[in-house]
Design a protein around this motif. Sequence first.
Motif, PDB file in Angstrom:
ATOM      1  N   GLU A   1       0.834  -1.193   0.000  1.00  0.00           N
ATOM      2  CA  GLU A   1       0.000   0.000   0.000  1.00  0.00           C
ATOM      3  C   GLU A   1       0.873   1.249   0.000  1.00  0.00           C
ATOM      4  N   ALA A   2       0.744   2.055  -1.057  1.00  0.00           N
ATOM      5  CA  ALA A   2       1.445   3.338  -1.098  1.00  0.00           C
ATOM      6  C   ALA A   2       0.567   4.365  -0.397  1.00  0.00           C
ATOM      7  N   ARG A   3       1.028   4.903   0.716  1.00  0.00           N
ATOM      8  CA  ARG A   3       0.167   5.755   1.547  1.00  0.00           C
ATOM      9  C   ARG A   3       0.401   7.234   1.301  1.00  0.00           C
ATOM     10  N   TYR A   4       0.476   7.595  -0.014  1.00  0.00           N
ATOM     11  CA  TYR A   4       0.653   9.010  -0.355  1.00  0.00           C
ATOM     12  C   TYR A   4      -0.597   9.809   0.010  1.00  0.00           C
ATOM     13  N   TYR A   5      -1.759   9.225  -0.285  1.00  0.00           N
ATOM     14  CA  TYR A   5      -3.042   9.791   0.144  1.00  0.00           C
ATOM     15  C   TYR A   5      -3.651   8.784   1.118  1.00  0.00           C
ATOM     16  N   LYS A   6      -3.454   9.038   2.402  1.00  0.00           N
ATOM     17  CA  LYS A   6      -3.723   8.030   3.431  1.00  0.00           C
ATOM     18  C   LYS A   6      -5.168   7.566   3.455  1.00  0.00           C
TER      19      LYS A   6
ATOM     20  N   VAL B   1       4.461   1.547   1.737  1.00  0.00           N
ATOM     21  CA  VAL B   1       5.575   2.287   1.129  1.00  0.00           C
ATOM     22  C   VAL B   1       5.130   3.752   0.970  1.00  0.00           C
ATOM     23  N   PRO B   2       6.090   4.666   0.760  1.00  0.00           N
ATOM     24  CA  PRO B   2       5.721   6.091   0.702  1.00  0.00           C
ATOM     25  C   PRO B   2       4.807   6.457  -0.471  1.00  0.00           C
ATOM     26  N   GLY B   3       5.165   5.948  -1.671  1.00  0.00           N
ATOM     27  CA  GLY B   3       4.403   6.328  -2.856  1.00  0.00           C
ATOM     28  C   GLY B   3       4.380   5.222  -3.896  1.00  0.00           C
ATOM     29  N   ALA B   4       3.636   5.480  -4.972  1.00  0.00           N
ATOM     30  CA  ALA B   4       3.446   4.471  -6.018  1.00  0.00           C
ATOM     31  C   ALA B   4       4.761   4.016  -6.640  1.00  0.00           C
ATOM     32  N   LEU B   5       5.718   4.945  -6.743  1.00  0.00           N
ATOM     33  CA  LEU B   5       6.994   4.586  -7.375  1.00  0.00           C
ATOM     34  C   LEU B   5       7.803   3.583  -6.565  1.00  0.00           C
ATOM     35  N   GLU B   6       7.477   3.432  -5.286  1.00  0.00           N
ATOM     36  CA  GLU B   6       8.212   2.483  -4.438  1.00  0.00           C
ATOM     37  C   GLU B   6       7.605   1.073  -4.460  1.00  0.00           C
ATOM     38  N   ILE B   7       6.399   0.952  -5.007  1.00  0.00           N
ATOM     39  CA  ILE B   7       5.743  -0.360  -4.975  1.00  0.00           C
ATOM     40  C   ILE B   7       6.507  -1.418  -5.771  1.00  0.00           C
TER      41      ILE B   7
ATOM     42  N   GLY C   1      -2.530   2.103  -4.537  1.00  0.00           N
ATOM     43  CA  GLY C   1      -2.046   3.477  -4.422  1.00  0.00           C
ATOM     44  C   GLY C   1      -2.975   4.431  -5.157  1.00  0.00           C
ATOM     45  N   CYS C   2      -2.690   5.692  -4.976  1.00  0.00           N
ATOM     46  CA  CYS C   2      -3.508   6.737  -5.615  1.00  0.00           C
ATOM     47  C   CYS C   2      -2.585   7.828  -6.120  1.00  0.00           C
ATOM     48  N   VAL C   3      -2.706   8.128  -7.416  1.00  0.00           N
ATOM     49  CA  VAL C   3      -1.915   9.209  -8.021  1.00  0.00           C
ATOM     50  C   VAL C   3      -2.898  10.250  -8.545  1.00  0.00           C
ATOM     51  N   ILE C   4      -2.771  11.474  -8.037  1.00  0.00           N
ATOM     52  CA  ILE C   4      -3.682  12.554  -8.431  1.00  0.00           C
ATOM     53  C   ILE C   4      -2.878  13.625  -9.173  1.00  0.00           C
ATOM     54  N   ARG C   5      -3.376  14.025 -10.331  1.00  0.00           N
ATOM     55  CA  ARG C   5      -2.649  14.995 -11.158  1.00  0.00           C
ATOM     56  C   ARG C   5      -2.421  16.288 -10.394  1.00  0.00           C
TER      57      ARG C   5
ATOM     58  N   THR D   1       4.251  17.842 -14.858  1.00  0.00           N
ATOM     59  CA  THR D   1       4.207  16.569 -15.594  1.00  0.00           C
ATOM     60  C   THR D   1       4.580  15.382 -14.702  1.00  0.00           C
ATOM     61  N   HIS D   2       4.883  15.654 -13.428  1.00  0.00           N
ATOM     62  CA  HIS D   2       5.296  14.553 -12.554  1.00  0.00           C
ATOM     63  C   HIS D   2       4.235  13.454 -12.498  1.00  0.00           C
ATOM     64  N   TYR D   3       2.993  13.854 -12.559  1.00  0.00           N
ATOM     65  CA  TYR D   3       1.881  12.885 -12.545  1.00  0.00           C
ATOM     66  C   TYR D   3       2.078  11.817 -13.615  1.00  0.00           C
TER      67      TYR D   3
ATOM     68  N   TYR E   1       4.723  10.772 -15.064  1.00  0.00           N
ATOM     69  CA  TYR E   1       5.836   9.846 -14.803  1.00  0.00           C
ATOM     70  C   TYR E   1       5.480   8.862 -13.695  1.00  0.00           C
ATOM     71  N   VAL E   2       4.865   9.358 -12.637  1.00  0.00           N
ATOM     72  CA  VAL E   2       4.504   8.466 -11.526  1.00  0.00           C
ATOM     73  C   VAL E   2       3.531   7.395 -12.024  1.00  0.00           C
ATOM     74  N   CYS E   3       2.548   7.821 -12.808  1.00  0.00           N
ATOM     75  CA  CYS E   3       1.562   6.859 -13.334  1.00  0.00           C
ATOM     76  C   CYS E   3       2.218   5.845 -14.274  1.00  0.00           C
TER      77      CYS E   3
HETATM   78  N1  LIG Z   1       2.458  12.481  -6.496  1.00  0.00           N
HETATM   79  C1  LIG Z   1       2.248  11.197  -6.036  1.00  0.00           C
HETATM   80  C2  LIG Z   1       3.297  10.370  -5.647  1.00  0.00           C
HETATM   81  N2  LIG Z   1       4.571  10.844  -5.710  1.00  0.00           N
HETATM   82  C3  LIG Z   1       5.641  10.245  -4.937  1.00  0.00           C
HETATM   83  C4  LIG Z   1       6.314   9.078  -5.666  1.00  0.00           C
HETATM   84  O1  LIG Z   1       5.456   7.954  -5.751  1.00  0.00           O
HETATM   85  C5  LIG Z   1       7.564   8.669  -4.866  1.00  0.00           C
HETATM   86  O2  LIG Z   1       7.166   8.259  -3.562  1.00  0.00           O
HETATM   87  C6  LIG Z   1       8.547   9.805  -4.765  1.00  0.00           C
HETATM   88  O3  LIG Z   1       8.849  10.270  -6.074  1.00  0.00           O
HETATM   89  C7  LIG Z   1       9.834   9.375  -4.058  1.00  0.00           C
HETATM   90  O4  LIG Z   1      10.449   8.338  -4.745  1.00  0.00           O
HETATM   91  N3  LIG Z   1       3.072   9.116  -5.214  1.00  0.00           N
HETATM   92  C8  LIG Z   1       1.784   8.621  -5.135  1.00  0.00           C
HETATM   93  O5  LIG Z   1       1.583   7.462  -4.735  1.00  0.00           O
HETATM   94  N4  LIG Z   1       0.739   9.420  -5.515  1.00  0.00           N
HETATM   95  C9  LIG Z   1       0.925  10.697  -5.957  1.00  0.00           C
HETATM   96  O6  LIG Z   1      -0.063  11.415  -6.301  1.00  0.00           O
END
Ligand SMILES: Nc1c(NC[C@H](O)[C@H](O)[C@H](O)CO)[nH]c(=O)[nH]c1=O
Length: 144
Positions: free
Chosen positions: A7-12, A38-44, A65-69, A73-75, A77-79
């Motif tokens: 579980e990426a807990r970026y948006y808890k 994990v901190p975010g989606a990129l760590e999964i 996980g949840c990625v919100i624009r 443009t980081h959105y 890449y994360v997606c």
């Molecule tokens: N913006 C979101 C992120 N960004 C963080 C990355 O996933 C990663 O933790 C960071 O780049 C450090 O390596 N992550 C999400 O899960 N959701 C977002 O909206």
Amino acid sequence: MNILVIEARYYKGVSDALLEGALAVLQEAGASITKLTVPGALEIPHAIAYAEAGSQNFDGYVALGCVIRGETTHYDYVCQESARALMDLAVDKALVIGNGIITVENEDQAWARAKSNQKDKGGFAANAVLEMIRIRTALSEPAT
Ligand SMILES: Nc1c(NC[C@H](O)[C@H](O)[C@H](O)CO)[nH]c(=O)[nH]c1=O
Ligand SMILES: CC(=O)[C@@H](O)COP(=O)(O)O
């Protein structure tokens, strides 16, 4: 079945909703569940790769996980990179991975997809893992 839920807990709050849906499906199926945060989606993807190299022998992985624009443009890449890395693991390493990382424009869209009584993307990802394990089991049985 031994399942690792990452579980990426970026948006808890949204992550908790995704997790609720996934756990309901896995518990109903009687799976042995290990949860990892994990901190975010990129760590999964790394967490899955590291777990697979370990000794716990997971039958499948549920990625939540949840990625919100945002403004940049980081959105994108994360997606793209989180999805790409999960697909690479699934295909190159033949891992059973359910991708429950929702990629949305705003929080309203996130909640609609995370809540188990709405689109339940966490439950769907968990069910995909169970279905793929069943399919692999069927494929491994001798042809009749
Ligand atoms: N913006 C979101 C992120 N960004 C963080 C990355 O996933 C990663 O933790 C960071 O780049 C450090 O390596 N992550 C999400 O899960 N959701 C977002 O909206
Ligand atoms: C999806 C993201 O990485 C996002 O949270 C980043 O927001 P921003 O593009 O406004 O920095």
